[in-house]
Scaffold this active site. Structure first.
Site, PDB file in Angstrom:
ATOM      1  N   ASN A 156       0.784  -1.238   0.000  1.00  0.00           N
ATOM      2  CA  ASN A 156       0.000   0.000   0.000  1.00  0.00           C
ATOM      3  C   ASN A 156       0.817   1.290   0.000  1.00  0.00           C
ATOM      4  O   ASN A 156       0.370   2.300  -0.512  1.00  0.00           O
ATOM      5  CB  ASN A 156      -1.044  -0.011   1.131  1.00  0.00           C
ATOM      6  CG  ASN A 156      -0.425  -0.142   2.501  1.00  0.00           C
ATOM      7  OD1 ASN A 156       0.720  -0.571   2.629  1.00  0.00           O
ATOM      8  ND2 ASN A 156      -1.158   0.227   3.520  1.00  0.00           N
ATOM      9  N   GLU A 252       5.284  -4.406  11.948  1.00  0.00           N
ATOM     10  CA  GLU A 252       4.179  -3.436  11.850  1.00  0.00           C
ATOM     11  C   GLU A 252       3.064  -4.131  11.103  1.00  0.00           C
ATOM     12  O   GLU A 252       3.164  -4.374   9.902  1.00  0.00           O
ATOM     13  CB  GLU A 252       4.631  -2.169  11.120  1.00  0.00           C
ATOM     14  CG  GLU A 252       5.750  -1.397  11.811  1.00  0.00           C
ATOM     15  CD  GLU A 252       5.345  -0.801  13.156  1.00  0.00           C
ATOM     16  OE1 GLU A 252       4.157  -0.883  13.532  1.00  0.00           O
ATOM     17  OE2 GLU A 252       6.229  -0.262  13.844  1.00  0.00           O
ATOM     18  N   CYS A 286      -3.083   0.874   6.810  1.00  0.00           N
ATOM     19  CA  CYS A 286      -3.160   0.200   8.113  1.00  0.00           C
ATOM     20  C   CYS A 286      -3.919   1.075   9.093  1.00  0.00           C
ATOM     21  O   CYS A 286      -4.643   0.585   9.946  1.00  0.00           O
ATOM     22  CB  CYS A 286      -1.767  -0.127   8.632  1.00  0.00           C
ATOM     23  SG  CYS A 286      -0.679   1.280   8.735  1.00  0.00           S
TER      24      CYS A 286
HETATM   25  P1  NAP Z   1       0.978  -9.219   3.227  1.00  0.00           P
HETATM   26  O1  NAP Z   1       0.168 -10.050   2.328  1.00  0.00           O
HETATM   27  O2  NAP Z   1       1.200  -9.674   4.607  1.00  0.00           O
HETATM   28  O3  NAP Z   1       2.399  -9.017   2.504  1.00  0.00           O
HETATM   29  C1  NAP Z   1       3.416  -8.269   3.099  1.00  0.00           C
HETATM   30  C2  NAP Z   1       4.757  -8.737   2.583  1.00  0.00           C
HETATM   31  O4  NAP Z   1       5.028 -10.056   3.065  1.00  0.00           O
HETATM   32  C3  NAP Z   1       4.819  -8.835   1.064  1.00  0.00           C
HETATM   33  O5  NAP Z   1       6.083  -8.452   0.632  1.00  0.00           O
HETATM   34  C4  NAP Z   1       4.591 -10.318   0.814  1.00  0.00           C
HETATM   35  O6  NAP Z   1       5.062 -10.755  -0.433  1.00  0.00           O
HETATM   36  C5  NAP Z   1       5.416 -10.874   1.967  1.00  0.00           C
HETATM   37  N1  NAP Z   1       5.144 -12.271   2.296  1.00  0.00           N
HETATM   38  C6  NAP Z   1       4.044 -13.004   2.068  1.00  0.00           C
HETATM   39  N2  NAP Z   1       4.227 -14.271   2.555  1.00  0.00           N
HETATM   40  C7  NAP Z   1       5.459 -14.322   3.085  1.00  0.00           C
HETATM   41  C8  NAP Z   1       6.242 -15.329   3.737  1.00  0.00           C
HETATM   42  N3  NAP Z   1       5.772 -16.560   3.934  1.00  0.00           N
HETATM   43  N4  NAP Z   1       7.481 -15.015   4.147  1.00  0.00           N
HETATM   44  C9  NAP Z   1       7.984 -13.784   3.964  1.00  0.00           C
HETATM   45  N5  NAP Z   1       7.308 -12.780   3.356  1.00  0.00           N
HETATM   46  C10 NAP Z   1       6.062 -13.049   2.922  1.00  0.00           C
HETATM   47  O7  NAP Z   1       0.380  -7.723   3.320  1.00  0.00           O
HETATM   48  P2  NAP Z   1      -0.152  -6.786   2.147  1.00  0.00           P
HETATM   49  O8  NAP Z   1      -1.447  -7.327   1.653  1.00  0.00           O
HETATM   50  O9  NAP Z   1       0.928  -6.497   1.162  1.00  0.00           O
HETATM   51  O10 NAP Z   1      -0.420  -5.430   2.950  1.00  0.00           O
HETATM   52  C11 NAP Z   1      -1.573  -5.193   3.689  1.00  0.00           C
HETATM   53  C12 NAP Z   1      -1.369  -5.473   5.161  1.00  0.00           C
HETATM   54  O11 NAP Z   1      -0.274  -4.722   5.671  1.00  0.00           O
HETATM   55  C13 NAP Z   1      -2.561  -5.033   5.998  1.00  0.00           C
HETATM   56  O12 NAP Z   1      -2.796  -5.978   6.998  1.00  0.00           O
HETATM   57  C14 NAP Z   1      -2.116  -3.717   6.598  1.00  0.00           C
HETATM   58  O13 NAP Z   1      -2.787  -3.341   7.774  1.00  0.00           O
HETATM   59  C15 NAP Z   1      -0.667  -3.995   6.836  1.00  0.00           C
HETATM   60  N6  NAP Z   1       0.093  -2.755   6.946  1.00  0.00           N
HETATM   61  C16 NAP Z   1       0.551  -2.398   8.183  1.00  0.00           C
HETATM   62  C17 NAP Z   1       1.234  -1.207   8.340  1.00  0.00           C
HETATM   63  C18 NAP Z   1       1.722  -0.791   9.691  1.00  0.00           C
HETATM   64  O14 NAP Z   1       2.602   0.072   9.739  1.00  0.00           O
HETATM   65  N7  NAP Z   1       1.213  -1.342  10.769  1.00  0.00           N
HETATM   66  C19 NAP Z   1       1.460  -0.377   7.220  1.00  0.00           C
HETATM   67  C20 NAP Z   1       0.986  -0.786   5.979  1.00  0.00           C
HETATM   68  C21 NAP Z   1       0.306  -1.977   5.847  1.00  0.00           C
HETATM   69  P3  NAP Z   1       4.029 -11.066  -1.644  1.00  0.00           P
HETATM   70  O15 NAP Z   1       3.345  -9.781  -1.952  1.00  0.00           O
HETATM   71  O16 NAP Z   1       4.926 -11.530  -2.727  1.00  0.00           O
HETATM   72  O17 NAP Z   1       3.090 -12.111  -1.128  1.00  0.00           O
END
Ligand code: NAP
Length: 478
Positions: A156, A252, A286
């Site tokens: 995002n 995070e 988030c």
């Molecule tokens: P996500 O699906 O968890 O992916 C995050 C990262 O993890 C991506 O680079 C993803 O790669 C990677 N990943 C997936 N499976 C993995 C594994 N088994 N081992 C290591 N890395 C792996 O999250 P998203 O859909 O991109 O983002 C949305 C989420 O992020 C929401 O829950 C949001 O609240 C959270 N977020 C939190 C913050 C904060 O500061 N708290 C800020 C922004 C977003 P791939 O894309 O290749 O699967």
């Protein structure tokens, strides 16, 4: 379709034999093609080389690292238009928000350089017998970089969140291996080549392209990692924490930020602010407001105003203009939100809006009321333009409802009674509470993080630098 190069250690790779195709949410067609990493052998080599280079890089001066980072800032400024266009097509962020993300990133780098100087000054200390009263013992304490930082980022804020990990790491003398989300890999690959061009071309940075589901486990289990900085979903964060229980880690994760609205507010103004906090970038933040709790005494006026103002949100493709509501990141995100809506309606929820998909992956914004506690939308992150509104009779009830979530990122309180707002804020199980404003991560100088299922450790400029350094003590005994 556009071909992207990627910087891995001391090379820029163009070979597309193994490639990742990134589809645009705007038209579901391939937008970018990038060389990807496939074998664990390749990954091991990347980490080995990174570790080897760390021993050289940590000896470089602050001035040297600063100079390269400022070169990088210049390149970001020069390439602004291109960066905007990639953000639009890769993650369907509108031009205005894309530009804001770039500006904020540039400020972040400049502020990090300044803050690092202050941190070094306040953390390098000599503690001698004039302080501790033990004769002949002088402790020399200084901050030292950790080594190889693994940064994993979500889709995002693919530029800002990436830089918010890479820059504190590099300014401190760490080297970085970074794995961007698949949706966001094009901008990350592009950034890697700018970092390389700026002067980080000897092995300081390696951008690893590949799907989390395919390379994730091999990546996070590598024994050369000294620190992990992860931003993404709670599910993946917990998975990583289980795999690497002893490595320093900042997580995070997801959020379910609530806004509590007391009866004394200017309803028009508050609704405007909540719509902004909830629907900016389609609710894919988030810190988006994902639940609203309103005093029952203003129920009707609040809902009427919400339904009225919602009509003014503009809806259209990110490729065509600065629309408020644009394409969600992919079809799965649309389906996820549709399922949450179906479940909420099944449990008795009502809405003045109709569920409607416009064009490709665009879901019209929807506000729900009469939402049952059993509906999934109360508990799960929607990450889309759907907002449940609930009502309370007492402040105790509002606090209880807010704290009933497994998430603990931020919350907002809207009232003119500031003392009361502070009282409520102190009882909310979140890291940050915003009085009379929506949740937000900015300004980046503020400490930022989550508790419960929203994370572990803090980000923010100062906190990120500290998380990527350790105190080294050398004790002289005479
Ligand atoms: P996500 O699906 O968890 O992916 C995050 C990262 O993890 C991506 O680079 C993803 O790669 C990677 N990943 C997936 N499976 C993995 C594994 N088994 N081992 C290591 N890395 C792996 O999250 P998203 O859909 O991109 O983002 C949305 C989420 O992020 C929401 O829950 C949001 O609240 C959270 N977020 C939190 C913050 C904060 O500061 N708290 C800020 C922004 C977003 P791939 O894309 O290749 O699967």
């Amino acid at each position: 379709m556009r071909l992207f190069k990627v910087a891995v250690g001391n090379k820029v790779i163009t070979n597309l034999q193994n490639r990742l195709c990134v589809f645009s949410p705007i038209n579901n067609k391939v937008f970018g093609v990038i060389p990807k990493i496939e074998s664990s052998k390749e990954l091991n080599l990347i980490f080995q080389n990174a570790k080897k280079h760390f021993y050289e890089f940590q000896k470089t001066s602050f001035q040297y690292r600063k100079k390269i980072l400022l070169n990088f800032v210049e390149l970001l400024k020069q390439k602004k238009e291109d960066l905007v266009s990639i953000l639009i097509w890769e993650i369907a962020k509108n031009k205005k928000l894309a530009l804001e993300e770039i500006e904020r990133t540039i400020n972040y780098i400049e502020d990090t350089i300044d803050e690092y100087k202050n941190i070094i000054k306040s953390n390098n200390r000599v503690i001698d017998e004039s302080i501790h009263h033990i004769k002949g013992k002088q402790g020399n304490f200084s901050l030292q970089p950790l080594g190889v930082v693994l940064a994993i980022t979500p889709f995002n804020y693919p530029l800002n969140l990436l830089i918010a990990k890479i820059v504190p790491a590099l300014i401190s003398g760490n080297v970085v291996v970074f794995k961007p989300s698949t949706q966001g890999a094009c901008i990350a690959a592009y950034i890697s080549t700018l970092l390389y061009k700026a002067g980080f071309s000897n092995g300081e940075i390696s951008c690893v392209i590949g799907k989390g589901s395919e390379i994730g486990d091999t990546l996070i289990e590598n024994h050369n990692i000294d620190m992990i900085s992860f931003t993404g979903s709670t599910k993946v964060g917990i998975h990583i924490a289980k795999k690497q229980p002893l490595i320093p880690m900042v997580l995070e994760l997801g959020g379910k930020d609530a806004a509590i609205v007391l009866e004394d507010v200017n309803i028009k103004k508050v609704v405007k602010e909540i719509i902004k906090g909830s629907f900016t970038y389609n609710g894919q933040r988030c810190t988006s407001i994902k639940r609203v709790f309103v005093d029952n005494k203003i129920k009707k006026e609040f809902l009427d105003e919400m339904n009225f103002q919602l009509k003014f949100l503009t809806i259209g493709s990110a490729a065509k203009g600065n629309y408020d509501i644009t394409e969600l990141i992919d079809k799965e995100a649309v389906i996820h939100n549709l399922k949450l809506l179906e479940d909420a309606f099944y449990h008795g929820a009502k809405s003045a809006q109709k569920v409607k998909i416009v064009g490709n992956n665009i879901l019209k914004p929807i506000v729900l009321f009469n939402v049952s506690d059993n509906a999934k939308i109360i508990k799960e992150e929607q990450f889309g333009p759907v907002l449940p509104i609930m009502f309370f009779d007492t402040i105790e009830e509002a606090i209880k409802m807010t704290n009933s979530s497994k998430f603990g990122l931020q919350a907002s309180i809207f009232t003119k009674k500031i003392d009361l707002a502070f009282e409520i804020a102190n009882r909310l199980e979140v890291v940050t509470v915003n009085i009379n404003k929506s949740s937000s991560r900015s300004p980046d100088i503020f400490p930022f993080g989550g508790i419960k299922h929203s994370g572990k450790g803090l980000q923010g400029i100062r906190e990120s630098i500290l998380s990527m350094n350790r105190i080294k003590g050398i004790i002289e005994n005479s």
